[in-house]
Design a protein around this motif. Structure first.
Motif, PDB file in Angstrom:
ATOM      1  N   UNK A 189     -33.530   6.784  22.057  1.00 27.92           N
ATOM      2  CA  UNK A 189     -32.681   7.824  22.647  1.00 27.92           C
ATOM      3  C   UNK A 189     -32.962   7.852  24.154  1.00 27.92           C
ATOM      4  N   UNK A 190     -32.268   6.989  24.915  1.00 26.41           N
ATOM      5  CA  UNK A 190     -32.570   6.842  26.335  1.00 26.41           C
ATOM      6  C   UNK A 190     -32.218   8.086  27.151  1.00 26.41           C
ATOM      7  N   UNK A 191     -31.268   8.865  26.686  1.00 22.88           N
ATOM      8  CA  UNK A 191     -30.942  10.106  27.405  1.00 22.88           C
ATOM      9  C   UNK A 191     -32.168  11.011  27.456  1.00 22.88           C
ATOM     10  N   UNK A 192     -32.838  11.176  26.307  1.00 20.69           N
ATOM     11  CA  UNK A 192     -34.032  12.025  26.259  1.00 20.69           C
ATOM     12  C   UNK A 192     -35.192  11.383  27.002  1.00 20.69           C
TER      13      UNK A 192
ATOM     14  N   UNK B  54     -25.372   8.998  31.378  1.00 18.80           N
ATOM     15  CA  UNK B  54     -26.364   8.585  30.379  1.00 18.80           C
ATOM     16  C   UNK B  54     -27.128   9.798  29.857  1.00 18.80           C
ATOM     17  N   UNK B  55     -27.607  10.632  30.777  1.00 23.52           N
ATOM     18  CA  UNK B  55     -28.407  11.798  30.383  1.00 23.52           C
ATOM     19  C   UNK B  55     -27.590  12.761  29.531  1.00 23.52           C
TER      20      UNK B  55
ATOM     21  N   UNK C 225     -25.321   2.358  26.277  1.00 20.74           N
ATOM     22  CA  UNK C 225     -26.124   1.368  26.981  1.00 20.74           C
ATOM     23  C   UNK C 225     -26.220   0.076  26.181  1.00 20.74           C
ATOM     24  N   UNK C 226     -26.239  -1.034  26.887  1.00 24.33           N
ATOM     25  CA  UNK C 226     -26.511  -2.307  26.252  1.00 24.33           C
ATOM     26  C   UNK C 226     -28.024  -2.482  26.125  1.00 24.33           C
ATOM     27  N   UNK C 227     -28.427  -3.438  25.315  1.00 25.20           N
ATOM     28  CA  UNK C 227     -29.854  -3.712  25.153  1.00 25.20           C
ATOM     29  C   UNK C 227     -30.478  -4.110  26.487  1.00 25.20           C
ATOM     30  N   UNK C 228     -29.759  -4.927  27.254  1.00 26.79           N
ATOM     31  CA  UNK C 228     -30.303  -5.358  28.546  1.00 26.79           C
ATOM     32  C   UNK C 228     -30.453  -4.179  29.500  1.00 26.79           C
ATOM     33  N   UNK C 229     -29.527  -3.216  29.435  1.00 30.23           N
ATOM     34  CA  UNK C 229     -29.656  -2.034  30.302  1.00 30.23           C
ATOM     35  C   UNK C 229     -30.859  -1.193  29.890  1.00 30.23           C
ATOM     36  N   UNK C 230     -31.070  -1.035  28.593  1.00 31.94           N
ATOM     37  CA  UNK C 230     -32.248  -0.293  28.116  1.00 31.94           C
ATOM     38  C   UNK C 230     -33.523  -0.964  28.606  1.00 31.94           C
TER      39      UNK C 230
ATOM     40  N   UNK D  20     -37.886   1.506  19.907  1.00 33.26           N
ATOM     41  CA  UNK D  20     -37.471   0.987  18.610  1.00 33.26           C
ATOM     42  C   UNK D  20     -35.965   0.797  18.631  1.00 33.26           C
ATOM     43  N   UNK D  21     -35.506  -0.418  18.912  1.00 34.91           N
ATOM     44  CA  UNK D  21     -34.082  -0.678  19.060  1.00 34.91           C
ATOM     45  C   UNK D  21     -33.330  -0.538  17.738  1.00 34.91           C
TER      46      UNK D  21
END
Length: 430
Positions: A9-12, A42-43, A49-54, A69-70
């Motif tokens: 959860x990239x936003x968090x 994003x937030x 998001x793509x995997x590369x962006x993450x 954990x993708x």
């Protein structure tokens, strides 16, 4: 944080890192090298998001990739495994929070002993650099000054970012405002309208954040003058002047009141309101004549005296198509040698317009030719552009002086032939 990492959860994650480091969303955007609008989406969960962006975001924020954990949350298993997962997630969260704080200030001494990049001398040092650059503008091409001016804006912004939570922030906001205002002036001189407008807006915002009334007025008035005279939008400029007048108040320094009244007069003239323009010039003359109009207040560098008011009166006369009044005002304005050759050249082009309107074609084109020479010498697109505009507006008879200016302008565009070597009103630049 552990749950966010376990589910990617990239936003968090981003919001947690931002909070841990005490950053604004703009600081976070700069840290990850993405735009603030993108980070905001994003937030707020509006940007996938793509995997590369993450992976890129994690690398830039020093979040270990093995914590992410993708594949989503692990499938439920027995109670013992659940307890292990919960403990692991808790430890993951502690690790990320600690990593974020350590990355923000690596190996920092205790707060009472930590050195700070800004102090009570920082703002005055930045302002002195800008002041020196502004004075150099009188004798140096804008193209030579611009790289250092833009770098100085970046330095001022960095110092401002470091000042968060200190008593030096208002003064550093003012220093950043002045630096941005000068960069805007240089961009305008080179004909880069978009960059000029961006820097002027930054200057206005930083001046407002500084809480310094005169600086606020100066930047609003500078943006207004840009919109009136360079962008040729007098209605917008007049609105900015009125806002600046509201901020200024009735008890400000005469220099500030005289200058702002002149900018307003130019706006009124641009809209065709001669009566309002005349009243504004009258107010400016009274303010400039006051005995208290001696040392100009910061951020004004040069005194705003009767000669400068006369220059604006002449500009108003040109715009209102009153050539005889304009020529008289120009004579008064140019009687005192201008401190800035480029500004004097701008006045020369306006005076050329007044002479052309009065039918004195030879004198008009002589002045335009001299102004063009100054524009070429200083590589000033502002001055060269004024000469081009003067030539486009001329609808009188052809003459040798007209052909000569045409050859000079053509030579600037093509680089073929030396300006002024043909027939006409004389060879070579004055």
């Amino acid at each position: 944080m552990a749950n966010a990492l376990a589910t990617c959860d990239m936003a968090t994650v981003l919001e947690g890192v931002r909070t841990a480091r005490g950053w604004s969303q703009g600081d976070l955007a700069r840290a990850v090298a993405y735009s603030q609008s993108w980070v905001s989406r994003v937030v707020n969960g509006q940007q996938a998001l793509t995997v590369s962006q993450v992976q890129d975001l994690a690398q830039r924020l020093d979040v270990p990739l093995h914590l992410l954990r993708f594949g989503g949350a692990p499938p439920p298993v027995g109670p013992v495994q659940k307890e292990v997962d919960t403990t692991r997630r808790r430890e993951f969260g502690k690790a990320v929070a600690a990593g974020a704080l350590l990355t923000a200030a690596p190996a920092a001494p205790p707060p009472s002993q930590a050195p700070h990049p800004v102090d009570e001398t920082t703002a005055s040092a930045l302002r002195s650099i800008t002041g020196g650059q502004r004075r150099m503008d009188a004798s140096a091409p804008a193209r030579h000054l611009l790289p250092s001016a833009v770098t100085h804006v970046q330095l001022a912004e960095q110092m401002l970012a470091h000042s968060r939570g200190t008593p030096f922030r208002p003064a550093l906001s003012a220093a950043a405002s002045e630096a941005a205002g000068f960069a805007a002036w240089l961009h305008a001189d080179l004909g880069d309208m978009g960059s000029a407008r961006v820097h002027y807006r930054t200057a206005v915002v930083r001046a407002r954040q500084a809480g310094m009334r005169l600086l606020d007025v100066y930047m609003l008035g500078s943006l207004a003058a840009f919109e009136i005279d360079t962008a040729e939008d007098p209605e917008l400029g007049l609105g900015l002047v009125r806002e600046a007048e509201h901020v200024l108040g009735p008890s400000a320094h005469p220099t500030a009141r005289a200058w702002l009244a002149c900018v307003g007069a130019l706006a009124h003239a641009g809209t065709g309101d001669g009566a309002a323009a005349s009243r504004a010039i009258g107010r400016a003359e009274k303010e400039a004549a006051r005995t208290t109009n001696t040392d100009p207040p910061w951020p004004w560098v040069f005194a705003f005296d009767q000669a400068k008011v006369a220059g604006y009166r002449a500009l108003v006369g040109v715009r209102l198509r009153s050539p005889h009044e304009a020529r008289e005002a120009f004579a008064e304005a140019l009687a005192q040698k201008a401190a800035n050759a480029k500004q004097a050249a701008v006045l020369q082009v306006e005076l050329a317009s007044a002479h052309a309107e009065a039918g004195d074609v030879d004198e008009a084109f002589r002045l335009a030719r001299e102004a063009l020479a100054t524009g070429v010498r200083f590589d000033s697109e502002r001055v060269i552009g004024r000469v081009r505009r003067f030539r486009r507006g001329y609808r009188g008879p052809r003459a040798g002086c007209v052909d000569d200016l045409d050859r000079r302008l053509t030579s600037l565009m093509t680089g073929i032939g030396a300006p002024g070597q043909g027939a006409g009103s004389g060879g070579g630049y004055p």
